[in-house]
Scaffold this motif. Structure first.
Motif, mmCIF file in Angstrom:
data_model
loop_
_atom_site.group_PDB
_atom_site.id
_atom_site.type_symbol
_atom_site.label_atom_id
_atom_site.label_comp_id
_atom_site.label_asym_id
_atom_site.label_seq_id
_atom_site.Cartn_x
_atom_site.Cartn_y
_atom_site.Cartn_z
ATOM 1 N N TYR A 1 0.892 -1.350 0.137
ATOM 2 C CA TYR A 1 -0.097 0.001 0.212
ATOM 3 C C TYR A 1 0.733 1.222 -0.031
ATOM 4 C CZ TYR A 1 -3.022 3.701 1.817
ATOM 5 O OH TYR A 1 -3.788 4.755 2.165
ATOM 6 N N TYR A 2 2.036 1.423 0.852
ATOM 7 C CA TYR A 2 2.893 2.406 0.864
ATOM 8 C C TYR A 2 3.352 2.580 -0.410
ATOM 9 C CZ TYR A 2 2.256 1.803 6.064
ATOM 10 O OH TYR A 2 1.871 1.718 7.274
ATOM 11 N N ALA A 3 4.115 1.468 -1.269
ATOM 12 C CA ALA A 3 4.589 1.610 -2.170
ATOM 13 C C ALA A 3 3.489 1.998 -3.512
ATOM 14 C CB ALA A 3 5.195 0.307 -2.695
ATOM 15 N N GLU A 4 2.354 1.601 -3.437
ATOM 16 C CA GLU A 4 1.612 2.064 -4.425
ATOM 17 C C GLU A 4 1.195 3.572 -4.277
ATOM 18 O OE1 GLU A 4 -2.615 0.807 -4.151
ATOM 19 O OE2 GLU A 4 -2.387 -0.154 -6.198
ATOM 20 N N LEU A 5 1.027 4.002 -3.060
ATOM 21 C CA LEU A 5 0.891 5.562 -2.842
ATOM 22 C C LEU A 5 1.977 6.310 -3.330
ATOM 23 C CD1 LEU A 5 -0.457 5.707 0.970
ATOM 24 C CD2 LEU A 5 -1.923 5.845 -1.422
ATOM 25 N N MET A 6 3.293 5.859 -3.342
ATOM 26 C CA MET A 6 4.466 6.633 -3.801
ATOM 27 C C MET A 6 4.550 6.427 -5.165
ATOM 28 S SD MET A 6 6.906 6.136 -0.480
ATOM 29 C CE MET A 6 8.209 7.459 -1.048
ATOM 30 N N ASN A 7 4.398 5.455 -5.801
ATOM 31 C CA ASN A 7 4.916 4.895 -6.990
ATOM 32 C C ASN A 7 4.081 5.442 -8.103
ATOM 33 O OD1 ASN A 7 7.481 4.030 -6.136
ATOM 34 N ND2 ASN A 7 6.836 2.051 -5.831
ATOM 35 N N GLN A 8 2.414 4.896 -7.695
ATOM 36 C CA GLN A 8 1.350 5.146 -8.810
ATOM 37 C C GLN A 8 0.783 6.361 -8.476
ATOM 38 O OE1 GLN A 8 -0.879 1.590 -9.214
ATOM 39 N NE2 GLN A 8 0.672 0.364 -9.035
ATOM 40 N N LYS A 9 0.449 6.986 -7.339
ATOM 41 C CA LYS A 9 -0.224 7.916 -6.698
ATOM 42 C C LYS A 9 0.462 9.230 -6.694
ATOM 43 C CE LYS A 9 -4.364 5.544 -5.097
ATOM 44 N NZ LYS A 9 -5.426 5.536 -4.283
ATOM 45 N N GLY A 10 1.637 9.125 -6.537
ATOM 46 C CA GLY A 10 2.641 10.144 -6.720
ATOM 47 C C GLY A 10 2.674 11.075 -5.337
ATOM 48 N N LEU A 11 2.496 10.320 -4.045
ATOM 49 C CA LEU A 11 2.347 10.892 -2.855
ATOM 50 C C LEU A 11 3.681 11.036 -2.360
ATOM 51 C CD1 LEU A 11 -0.773 9.733 -0.952
ATOM 52 C CD2 LEU A 11 -0.725 11.676 -2.497
ATOM 53 N N ALA A 17 7.130 10.972 0.505
ATOM 54 C CA ALA A 17 7.147 10.203 1.739
ATOM 55 C C ALA A 17 6.659 10.750 2.953
ATOM 56 C CB ALA A 17 8.613 9.976 1.694
ATOM 57 N N ASN A 18 6.743 11.875 3.103
ATOM 58 C CA ASN A 18 6.243 12.656 4.307
ATOM 59 C C ASN A 18 4.627 12.426 4.587
ATOM 60 O OD1 ASN A 18 8.700 13.385 4.526
ATOM 61 N ND2 ASN A 18 8.436 15.550 4.501
ATOM 62 N N THR A 19 3.942 12.420 3.301
ATOM 63 C CA THR A 19 2.511 12.309 3.388
ATOM 64 C C THR A 19 2.384 10.795 3.591
ATOM 65 O OG1 THR A 19 2.060 14.067 1.677
ATOM 66 C CG2 THR A 19 0.462 12.373 1.954
ATOM 67 N N VAL A 20 2.884 9.969 2.966
ATOM 68 C CA VAL A 20 2.716 8.496 3.286
ATOM 69 C C VAL A 20 2.915 8.084 4.667
ATOM 70 C CG1 VAL A 20 3.344 6.080 2.482
ATOM 71 C CG2 VAL A 20 3.056 8.063 0.738
ATOM 72 N N ARG A 21 4.022 8.919 5.120
ATOM 73 C CA ARG A 21 4.303 8.493 6.699
ATOM 74 C C ARG A 21 3.149 8.812 7.672
ATOM 75 N NH1 ARG A 21 9.007 7.005 9.517
ATOM 76 N NH2 ARG A 21 8.155 6.720 11.729
ATOM 77 N N ARG A 22 2.397 9.795 7.105
ATOM 78 C CA ARG A 22 1.103 10.113 7.803
ATOM 79 C C ARG A 22 0.216 9.068 8.004
ATOM 80 N NH1 ARG A 22 2.491 15.739 6.381
ATOM 81 N NH2 ARG A 22 1.018 15.490 4.602
#
Length: 377
Positions: A122-132, A134-139
């Motif tokens: 889920y974290y990887a998808e948020l960053m790689n596909q949705k472009g969020l 690292a700080n946002t995904v950490r939240r």
């Protein structure tokens, strides 16, 4: 390869000189036995790993089964734990993360079957596909960790899967600030503009934008030249929220220098004149930061207006919050201790100040080394 069985679940490999531990995981859909293998340097280490696994299995049996999905638990957690105990802005932020991301991606998964592998994906998808970032995904991770640890304390799950994932590392944002000369130029440029008091409150006192928007006239003591910081106005989406300061340390009393004193006096007169001119149409909110019609300024609107002003005057890029950094930097350059700077900014400890303003710590460290070197010459 020669392995000697030592005891239940443990065997010794004479060639590799390690102990093998195998654990029974049950059977798959086809009835095939599933096992997990691990190696250990000593038999005591293998026994410790075996005992930990057996304890985990017993704990899992002790947790009563539930049909709750992650969605069900998050709804319950928000209603019973977060909403009664957190600020409205925090609640709003959590709700947006759940509605926009967590619920669509993970909401239907049974609470007791959420795995660390699914969370890592889920974290990887948020960053790689949705472009969020690292700080946002950490939240997202912090929210999940808090919710699932709460579920574990209530014995709904026996282990928290967020403990087994590697969340994105928080990336410290670059702190932009002005030098003293640049700040003087900004003060000259903003002279006579409605933003002038705002700019001085942020640049000369280090106030947060929420504190500027929450400052009332009854907190301004012109006789003693004191400003009492005890309230804030912040935004949760389109909603403006009146609340207390960020924390107990943020409630503070600051001295007004001549620039702040005269600017606030002038603003008070301007508002009184507008109040007389508009009569009942003037909304007497009591806030110091209002527009020409007496409507209190919003934090987001203030930030946008400042950024546009900077661009229009072709000044170096800076955010309104960057003026707070500027105050801290200039104060440090003038020899103010980190402790005193933190008190003025409303930080709870000097460690907080040092963590946010790492360039100040580096500067102080360099100066200290120079003084030691000079003493040894």
């Amino acid at each position: 390869m020669s392995r000697i069985r030592c005891e239940r679940g443990i065997s010794y490999d004479e060639e590799r000189k390690v102990y093998y531990l195998y654990s029974e995981l049950g059977r798959d859909a086809n009835g095939k036995r599933l096992r997990r293998y691990s190696t250990h340097p000593t038999i005591s280490a293998a026994r410790k790993a075996r005992d930990a696994y057996l304890l985990e299995k017993e704990q899992a049996k002790a947790v009563p089964p539930t049909k709750r999905t992650l969605d069900h638990w998050l709804e319950e957690w928000m209603k019973e734990i977060i909403i009664p105990n957190r600020a409205e802005t925090t609640v709003y932020g959590y709700q947006k993360i759940i509605q926009n991301h967590l619920s669509p991606a993970l909401g239907n998964i049974p609470l007791q079957k959420i795995s660390s592998k699914e969370l890592q994906h889920y974290y990887a998808e948020l960053m790689n596909q949705k472009g969020l970032c690292a700080n946002t995904v950490r939240r997202h991770h912090d929210l999940l960790s808090a919710a699932l640890h709460s579920a574990m304390r209530q014995e709904l799950i026996f282990r928290c899967p967020t403990d087994l994932v590697e969340p994105p590392r928080v990336i410290q944002k670059e702190t932009r600030y002005y030098t003293a000369d640049s700040l003087k130029k900004l003060y000259e440029s903003v002279q006579g503009h409605w933003l002038e008091p705002v700019v001085h409150l942020a640049g000369s006192l280090g106030l947060r934008r929420e504190e500027i928007c929450g400052l009332r006239w009854d907190s301004v003591d012109f006789q003693l030249r004191k400003i009492h910081i005890r309230a804030a106005r912040t935004a949760a989406g389109a909603k403006i929220i009146d609340k207390e300061t960020k924390n107990r340390s943020s409630a503070r009393v600051l001295h007004m220098g001549d620039d702040i004193y005269h600017l606030l006096r002038q603003e008070r007169r301007r508002q009184n004149e507008r109040k007389l001119a508009m009569g009942p149409a003037w909304p007497d909110s009591g806030y110091t930061a209002v527009n020409k019609n007496g409507v209190p300024l919003s934090p987001n609107g203030l930030s946008v207006a400042f950024t546009r002003f900077i661009q229009a005057k072709q000044l170096p890029p800076l955010t309104l919050h960057g003026l707070r950094h500027t105050f801290a930097t200039i104060a440090s350059a003038q020899g103010a201790p980190l402790f005193d700077i933190g008190k003025a900014l409303g930080h709870s400890t000097p460690a907080t100040t040092g963590k946010i303003y790492t360039h100040l710590v580096d500067q102080l460290h360099t100066e200290t080394l120079a003084k030691v070197a000079a003493a040894l010459q």
